[in-house]
Design a protein around this motif. Structure first.
Motif, short mmCIF file in Angstrom:
data_model
loop_
_atom_site.label_atom_id
_atom_site.label_comp_id
_atom_site.label_asym_id
_atom_site.label_seq_id
_atom_site.Cartn_x
_atom_site.Cartn_y
_atom_site.Cartn_z
N ARG A 1 1.01 -1.17 0.16
CA ARG A 1 0.12 0.14 -0.06
C ARG A 1 0.85 1.19 -0.22
NH1 ARG A 1 -4.92 -0.34 4.18
NH2 ARG A 1 -5.84 0.91 2.95
N ILE A 2 0.16 2.49 -0.90
CA ILE A 2 1.44 3.32 -1.16
C ILE A 2 0.82 4.28 -1.06
CG2 ILE A 2 3.27 4.88 -2.81
CD1 ILE A 2 4.33 2.16 -1.66
N ALA A 3 1.20 5.64 0.16
CA ALA A 3 0.10 6.84 0.39
C ALA A 3 0.85 7.64 -0.50
CB ALA A 3 -0.49 6.89 1.63
N VAL A 4 0.14 9.11 -1.49
CA VAL A 4 0.58 9.82 -1.79
C VAL A 4 -0.89 10.99 -0.63
CG1 VAL A 4 1.11 11.38 -3.36
CG2 VAL A 4 1.12 9.12 -4.36
N MET A 5 -0.66 11.65 -0.14
CA MET A 5 -0.83 12.20 0.81
C MET A 5 0.12 14.34 0.65
SD MET A 5 -2.89 10.27 2.43
CE MET A 5 -3.83 10.73 2.93
N GLY A 6 -1.45 14.99 0.62
CA GLY A 6 -1.34 16.63 0.49
C GLY A 6 -1.07 17.39 1.61
N CYS A 7 -0.77 16.66 2.51
CA CYS A 7 -0.85 17.50 3.69
C CYS A 7 0.04 17.29 5.48
CB CYS A 7 -2.09 18.08 4.45
SG CYS A 7 -1.99 18.74 6.65
N VAL A 8 1.29 17.66 5.45
CA VAL A 8 2.06 17.22 6.32
C VAL A 8 1.86 17.08 7.96
CG1 VAL A 8 4.57 17.91 5.40
CG2 VAL A 8 3.41 19.17 6.95
N VAL A 9 0.15 17.78 7.73
CA VAL A 9 -0.04 17.68 9.35
C VAL A 9 -0.95 16.70 9.78
CG1 VAL A 9 -1.60 19.19 11.16
CG2 VAL A 9 -0.44 20.45 8.87
N ASN A 10 -1.77 15.89 8.65
CA ASN A 10 -2.62 14.71 8.87
C ASN A 10 -2.11 13.92 7.71
OD1 ASN A 10 -4.18 15.76 10.58
ND2 ASN A 10 -5.55 17.08 8.60
N GLY B 1 7.29 23.74 -0.82
CA GLY B 1 8.74 23.28 -0.86
C GLY B 1 9.02 21.76 -0.07
N THR B 2 8.71 21.20 0.24
CA THR B 2 9.55 20.01 0.81
C THR B 2 8.07 19.11 1.56
OG1 THR B 2 10.30 19.32 3.11
CG2 THR B 2 9.36 20.88 3.73
N GLY B 3 8.52 17.87 1.96
CA GLY B 3 7.95 17.26 2.06
C GLY B 3 8.35 16.24 3.13
N LEU B 4 7.46 15.03 3.93
CA LEU B 4 8.09 13.68 4.57
C LEU B 4 7.68 12.07 3.90
CD1 LEU B 4 5.67 15.29 7.48
CD2 LEU B 4 8.31 15.33 7.04
N LEU B 5 8.76 11.73 3.83
CA LEU B 5 8.30 10.81 3.30
C LEU B 5 8.38 9.52 4.92
CD1 LEU B 5 9.22 8.18 1.26
CD2 LEU B 5 11.46 8.23 2.14
N PHE B 6 6.83 8.76 4.77
CA PHE B 6 6.85 8.06 6.27
C PHE B 6 6.66 6.30 5.60
CE2 PHE B 6 3.06 9.70 4.68
CZ PHE B 6 2.31 9.28 4.66
N LYS B 7 6.49 5.95 6.78
CA LYS B 7 6.34 4.19 6.56
C LYS B 7 5.42 3.62 7.74
CE LYS B 7 9.50 0.24 6.64
NZ LYS B 7 10.63 -0.78 6.17
N HIS B 8 4.19 3.18 7.40
CA HIS B 8 3.62 2.64 8.23
C HIS B 8 2.83 4.14 9.53
CE1 HIS B 8 4.06 -1.19 6.44
NE2 HIS B 8 5.33 -1.34 7.64
N GLY B 9 3.41 5.25 8.71
CA GLY B 9 2.95 6.21 10.36
C GLY B 9 3.46 6.71 10.51
N GLU B 10 4.74 6.51 10.11
CA GLU B 10 6.23 6.81 11.27
C GLU B 10 7.00 7.86 9.70
OE1 GLU B 10 6.57 6.86 14.87
OE2 GLU B 10 4.44 5.91 14.52
N ILE B 11 7.04 9.02 10.53
CA ILE B 11 8.51 9.62 9.60
C ILE B 11 9.93 9.50 9.98
CG2 ILE B 11 9.38 12.13 9.02
CD1 ILE B 11 5.79 13.21 10.46
N ILE B 12 9.67 8.90 8.58
CA ILE B 12 11.86 8.58 8.31
C ILE B 12 12.42 9.32 7.64
CG2 ILE B 12 11.21 6.16 8.79
CD1 ILE B 12 11.80 5.59 5.69
N LYS B 13 11.40 10.70 7.04
CA LYS B 13 12.99 11.58 6.61
C LYS B 13 12.64 12.61 5.87
CE LYS B 13 15.50 9.74 3.04
NZ LYS B 13 16.53 8.45 1.65
N LYS B 14 13.12 13.82 6.29
CA LYS B 14 11.98 15.00 5.57
C LYS B 14 12.79 14.91 3.96
CE LYS B 14 10.92 19.07 7.47
NZ LYS B 14 11.41 20.16 8.43
#
Length: 355
Positions: free
Chosen positions: A292-301, A318-331
């Motif tokens: 399951r791959i997610a592409v979300m438009g908001c870093v808040v939710n 100007g930036t975004g978050l890369l996450f795995k199972h809801g946990e942020i792993i990289k900006k």
């Protein structure tokens, strides 16, 4: 509890009973063109197609089946109308199944010849009823096209085969109308235990047909009706296979390939979410491992809302978050978001292949 049908084997594929719903498609090449037909079938196989049908319009097409089968790995069904000799030649060429309506073959002896050949080789016959080509007698009796007329047409053809002692049968009752198709299949499911091939025919261009097919096939499968499906699109047959697996996955019936989760756009979105999601979708279509791959438009939710995703990205200014199972792993900088996600997907794919 789903409808329990008898099992029919087409080549090495079992349809019905407790077997998974089988995904099939049909080539749109000229069957007489062996190279292009085999090439398209190989592409369908790569997409996950488990059964393929080809149009047999003449003896040359029937003879081509042998050479085509030498180049493919999935069972092949010959689609035939009116001429029993095309059925006999297709069987001789190695077809694994037939789509043929005994009622339009003509004299009983012609049908017996086909049945005899199928029985000798244990080749199933699919009785395919289409709302657009019902017998005039039935249309007159029922005052037009209706589910009852479709079911009677199917039963008439079933009885022809049963009276000859033949029971290797599958049945389809297709219409371009979702409600008509669903009604006919529901009615048929109560009367026979033969496997049902489910689909909405002549459903239209890609987007329109996807909606109608998802509605019709989805409703029936959710009721336990359907042993094999074809999503009919006026488009590349490979898209039919992808759509079939999407329908099956949405109902929890099969798992293949990547599921894309993406949020609707809203005023909080600060990236080109539509473009980003479509790019990711294109890049993951080839995957066959479930994820399951997610592409979300908001870093808040975004990460929280897509917590069940294996991997995902959430865009910001100007930036975004890369996450795995809801946990942020990289900006990651916005322009690198898709690339970073694809790199992580490749790593995860390698892990899954090693399992």
């Amino acid at each position: 509890m789903g409808r329990k049908s008898r099992v029919v084997r087409i080549g090495n594929v079992a349809i019905g009973g407790d077997n998974p719903v089988i995904v099939q498609s049909m080539t749109n090449t000229d069957t007489r063109d062996i190279d292009s037909t085999a090439k398209q079938i190989r592409l369908l196989e790569k997409a996950g197609c488990e059964l393929v049908r080809v149009a047999v319009i003449d003896q040359q097409a029937a003879r081509a089946i042998g050479a085509i089968k030498e180049r493919i790995d999935i069972p092949l069904v010959a689609d035939i109308h009116f001429d029993y000799r095309l059925a006999l030649q297709s069987i001789a060429s190695g077809a694994d199944g037939l789509r043929i309506n005994p009622g339009n073959i003509g004299e009983a002896w012609k049908v017996r010849e086909v049945v005899k050949s199928c029985r000798e080789r244990q080749i199933p016959i699919r009785i395919g009823v289409n709302a657009g080509s019902l017998d005039k007698r039935l249309l007159s009796r029922y005052g037009g096209v209706c589910a009852e007329a479709m079911v009677e047409s199917a039963q008439d053809n079933i009885h022809i085969l049963e009276d000859m002692g033949f029971g290797l049968i599958k049945v389809s009752l297709k219409a371009s109308s979702v409600t008509l198709s669903v009604e006919a299949y529901r009615m048929m499911a109560e009367r026979i235990d033969y496997p049902l091939h489910v689909g909405i025919t002549e459903a239209g261009t890609r987007e329109r047909a996807l909606i109608k097919s998802a509605m019709g096939i989805g409703m029936l499968l959710s009721e336990g009706i359907g042993d094999t499906i074809r999503v009919s699109l006026t488009a590349d047959p490979v898209d039919e296979v992808w759509a079939a697996y999407e329908i099956l996955r949405s109902l929890g019936l099969r798992e293949r390939g990547a599921e894309l989760i993406s949020c609707p756009t809203c005023g909080r979105c600060e990236i080109d979410l539509i473009k980003t999601a479509e790019e990711v979708d294109r890049q993951i279509r080839h995957l066959d491992k479930p994820m399951r791959i997610a592409v979300m438009g908001c870093v808040v939710n975004g990460p929280g809302e897509a917590r069940e995703a294996d991997l995902g990205i959430a865009g910001g200014r100007g930036t975004g978050l890369l996450f795995k199972h809801g946990e942020i792993i990289k900006k990651v900088p916005e322009e690198m978001l898709v690339e970073a996600l694809l790199e992580e997907i490749e790593k995860l794919t390698e892990i899954k292949e090693g399992d």
